[in-house]
Design an enzyme around this catalytic site. Structure first.
Site, PDB file in Angstrom:
ATOM      1  N   ASP A   8     108.760 159.265 125.948  1.00  0.00           N
ATOM      2  CA  ASP A   8     107.417 160.423 125.259  1.00  0.00           C
ATOM      3  C   ASP A   8     107.463 160.928 124.537  1.00  0.00           C
ATOM      4  O   ASP A   8     108.121 161.247 124.072  1.00  0.00           O
ATOM      5  CB  ASP A   8     107.050 160.577 126.732  1.00  0.00           C
ATOM      6  CG  ASP A   8     106.959 162.131 127.245  1.00  0.00           C
ATOM      7  OD1 ASP A   8     105.490 161.705 127.188  1.00  0.00           O
ATOM      8  OD2 ASP A   8     107.080 163.161 127.364  1.00  0.00           O
ATOM      9  N   ARG A   9     106.517 161.825 124.138  1.00  0.00           N
ATOM     10  CA  ARG A   9     105.703 162.179 123.189  1.00  0.00           C
ATOM     11  C   ARG A   9     106.380 163.696 123.895  1.00  0.00           C
ATOM     12  O   ARG A   9     107.343 164.537 123.582  1.00  0.00           O
ATOM     13  CB  ARG A   9     104.378 162.390 122.751  1.00  0.00           C
ATOM     14  CG  ARG A   9     104.599 162.882 121.313  1.00  0.00           C
ATOM     15  CD  ARG A   9     103.132 162.934 120.416  1.00  0.00           C
ATOM     16  NE  ARG A   9     102.395 163.598 121.006  1.00  0.00           N
ATOM     17  CZ  ARG A   9     101.349 164.175 120.873  1.00  0.00           C
ATOM     18  NH1 ARG A   9     100.626 163.097 119.900  1.00  0.00           N
ATOM     19  NH2 ARG A   9     100.236 165.350 121.156  1.00  0.00           N
ATOM     20  N   ASP A  10     105.098 164.626 124.516  1.00  0.00           N
ATOM     21  CA  ASP A  10     104.826 165.733 124.467  1.00  0.00           C
ATOM     22  C   ASP A  10     106.136 166.098 125.461  1.00  0.00           C
ATOM     23  O   ASP A  10     105.907 165.935 126.779  1.00  0.00           O
ATOM     24  CB  ASP A  10     103.471 166.548 124.569  1.00  0.00           C
ATOM     25  CG  ASP A  10     102.411 165.738 123.653  1.00  0.00           C
ATOM     26  OD1 ASP A  10     102.883 165.442 122.550  1.00  0.00           O
ATOM     27  OD2 ASP A  10     101.404 165.592 124.031  1.00  0.00           O
ATOM     28  N   CYS A  17     102.929 171.537 124.764  1.00  0.00           N
ATOM     29  CA  CYS A  17     101.964 173.079 124.170  1.00  0.00           C
ATOM     30  C   CYS A  17     100.899 172.886 124.771  1.00  0.00           C
ATOM     31  O   CYS A  17     100.655 170.918 125.066  1.00  0.00           O
ATOM     32  CB  CYS A  17     101.608 173.322 122.622  1.00  0.00           C
ATOM     33  SG  CYS A  17     101.366 171.825 121.373  1.00  0.00           S
ATOM     34  N   THR A  50     102.571 158.005 125.319  1.00  0.00           N
ATOM     35  CA  THR A  50     102.311 159.040 125.787  1.00  0.00           C
ATOM     36  C   THR A  50     100.785 159.519 125.896  1.00  0.00           C
ATOM     37  O   THR A  50      99.749 158.337 125.876  1.00  0.00           O
ATOM     38  CB  THR A  50     102.766 160.023 124.397  1.00  0.00           C
ATOM     39  OG1 THR A  50     101.775 161.548 124.786  1.00  0.00           O
ATOM     40  CG2 THR A  50     101.454 159.390 123.032  1.00  0.00           C
ATOM     41  N   ASN A  51     100.832 160.219 127.585  1.00  0.00           N
ATOM     42  CA  ASN A  51      99.002 160.460 127.810  1.00  0.00           C
ATOM     43  C   ASN A  51      98.854 161.641 126.803  1.00  0.00           C
ATOM     44  O   ASN A  51      99.332 162.202 127.109  1.00  0.00           O
ATOM     45  CB  ASN A  51      99.565 161.452 129.930  1.00  0.00           C
ATOM     46  CG  ASN A  51     100.088 160.332 130.469  1.00  0.00           C
ATOM     47  OD1 ASN A  51      99.787 158.472 130.546  1.00  0.00           O
ATOM     48  ND2 ASN A  51     100.041 160.238 131.421  1.00  0.00           N
ATOM     49  N   SER A  53      95.226 162.537 127.786  1.00  0.00           N
ATOM     50  CA  SER A  53      93.826 162.417 128.596  1.00  0.00           C
ATOM     51  C   SER A  53      93.256 164.027 127.887  1.00  0.00           C
ATOM     52  O   SER A  53      91.516 164.163 128.259  1.00  0.00           O
ATOM     53  CB  SER A  53      94.313 163.095 129.922  1.00  0.00           C
ATOM     54  OG  SER A  53      94.654 164.571 130.447  1.00  0.00           O
ATOM     55  N   HIS A  91      92.453 158.264 128.664  1.00  0.00           N
ATOM     56  CA  HIS A  91      91.822 158.698 129.890  1.00  0.00           C
ATOM     57  C   HIS A  91      91.628 159.855 130.836  1.00  0.00           C
ATOM     58  O   HIS A  91      93.042 160.549 131.096  1.00  0.00           O
ATOM     59  CB  HIS A  91      91.995 157.247 130.736  1.00  0.00           C
ATOM     60  CG  HIS A  91      91.677 156.548 129.779  1.00  0.00           C
ATOM     61  ND1 HIS A  91      92.252 154.978 129.402  1.00  0.00           N
ATOM     62  CD2 HIS A  91      90.442 155.570 128.980  1.00  0.00           C
ATOM     63  CE1 HIS A  91      91.922 154.087 128.983  1.00  0.00           C
ATOM     64  NE2 HIS A  91      90.485 154.234 128.334  1.00  0.00           N
ATOM     65  N   CYS A  97      92.573 154.147 135.699  1.00  0.00           N
ATOM     66  CA  CYS A  97      93.270 153.629 133.689  1.00  0.00           C
ATOM     67  C   CYS A  97      94.291 152.752 134.758  1.00  0.00           C
ATOM     68  O   CYS A  97      94.674 153.425 135.836  1.00  0.00           O
ATOM     69  CB  CYS A  97      92.917 153.849 132.275  1.00  0.00           C
ATOM     70  SG  CYS A  97      93.726 154.983 132.478  1.00  0.00           S
ATOM     71  N   ARG A 100      97.661 155.029 131.837  1.00  0.00           N
ATOM     72  CA  ARG A 100      97.823 156.533 132.237  1.00  0.00           C
ATOM     73  C   ARG A 100      99.136 156.610 133.168  1.00  0.00           C
ATOM     74  O   ARG A 100      99.177 156.022 134.141  1.00  0.00           O
ATOM     75  CB  ARG A 100      96.199 157.165 132.875  1.00  0.00           C
ATOM     76  CG  ARG A 100      97.297 158.819 133.069  1.00  0.00           C
ATOM     77  CD  ARG A 100      96.106 159.849 133.299  1.00  0.00           C
ATOM     78  NE  ARG A 100      96.913 160.868 133.795  1.00  0.00           N
ATOM     79  CZ  ARG A 100      96.420 162.304 133.526  1.00  0.00           C
ATOM     80  NH1 ARG A 100      96.701 162.493 131.882  1.00  0.00           N
ATOM     81  NH2 ARG A 100      97.422 163.592 134.203  1.00  0.00           N
TER      82      ARG A 100
HETATM   83 MG   LIG Z   1     106.109 164.752 128.694  1.00  0.00          MG
HETATM   84 ZN   LIG Z   2      94.799 154.922 130.245  1.00  0.00          ZN
END
Ligand SMILES: [Mg+2]
Ligand SMILES: [Zn+2]
Length: 147
Positions: A8-10, A17, A50-51, A53, A91, A97, A100
């Protein structure tokens, strides 16, 4: 076929953030750098999933998303933690979708593109209900990394 670390990224690699997009807000966690470097040295592909949205919510553009990523990836590479690929879901939840997280679409896309051995691969993320749940849906190993 290669094993992969899906990370995962964030909140996992960089400090979360709200809808991260400004490279000035980029703070990378040292332990994430070490983890990526170690898996890389063990022969794993490194794939960020990574999500994002914030893109389809209109908080930032694909270009701003890419700009933040470039800053992240170049800093990781400078520290010996090169990333092979990044997959993101732009998304909103209401769009329904399949990519996600905890949906499995991002991983399945990567597996198809990069000839990955899913059974030997692992997911690392900061949210059990998102990253962990995605891993469970695919019967994959999962390790939580919280800061
Ligand atoms: Mg995360
Ligand atoms: Zn998606």
């Amino acid at each position: 076929m290669k094993k992969a670390l899906f990370i995962d990224r964030d909140g996992t690699i960089n400090r979360d953030c709200p809808y991260c997009r400004d490279p000035k807000d980029l703070v990378i966690y040292d332990d994430a750098v070490d983890i990526i470097r170690n898996y890389r040295e063990s022969g794993y592909l490194i794939v960020i999933v990574t999500n994002q949205s914030g893109i389809n919510r209109g908080y930032f553009t694909e270009e701003q998303y890419e700009e933040f990523n470039r800053a992240l990836l170049s800093e990781l590479e400078r520290r010996g933690a090169k990333v092979d690929a990044v997959y993101h879901c732009p998304h909103r939840p209401d769009e329904g979708c399949t990519c996600r997280k905890p949906g499995t679409g991002l991983i399945l896309r990567a597996v198809n593109d990069l000839d990955i051995d899913l059974g030997g691969s692992i997911v690392i993320g900061d949210r059990d209900d998102v990253d962990g749940e995605m891993a469970r849906r695919l019967g994959m190993q999962y390790r939580i990394l919280r800061h």
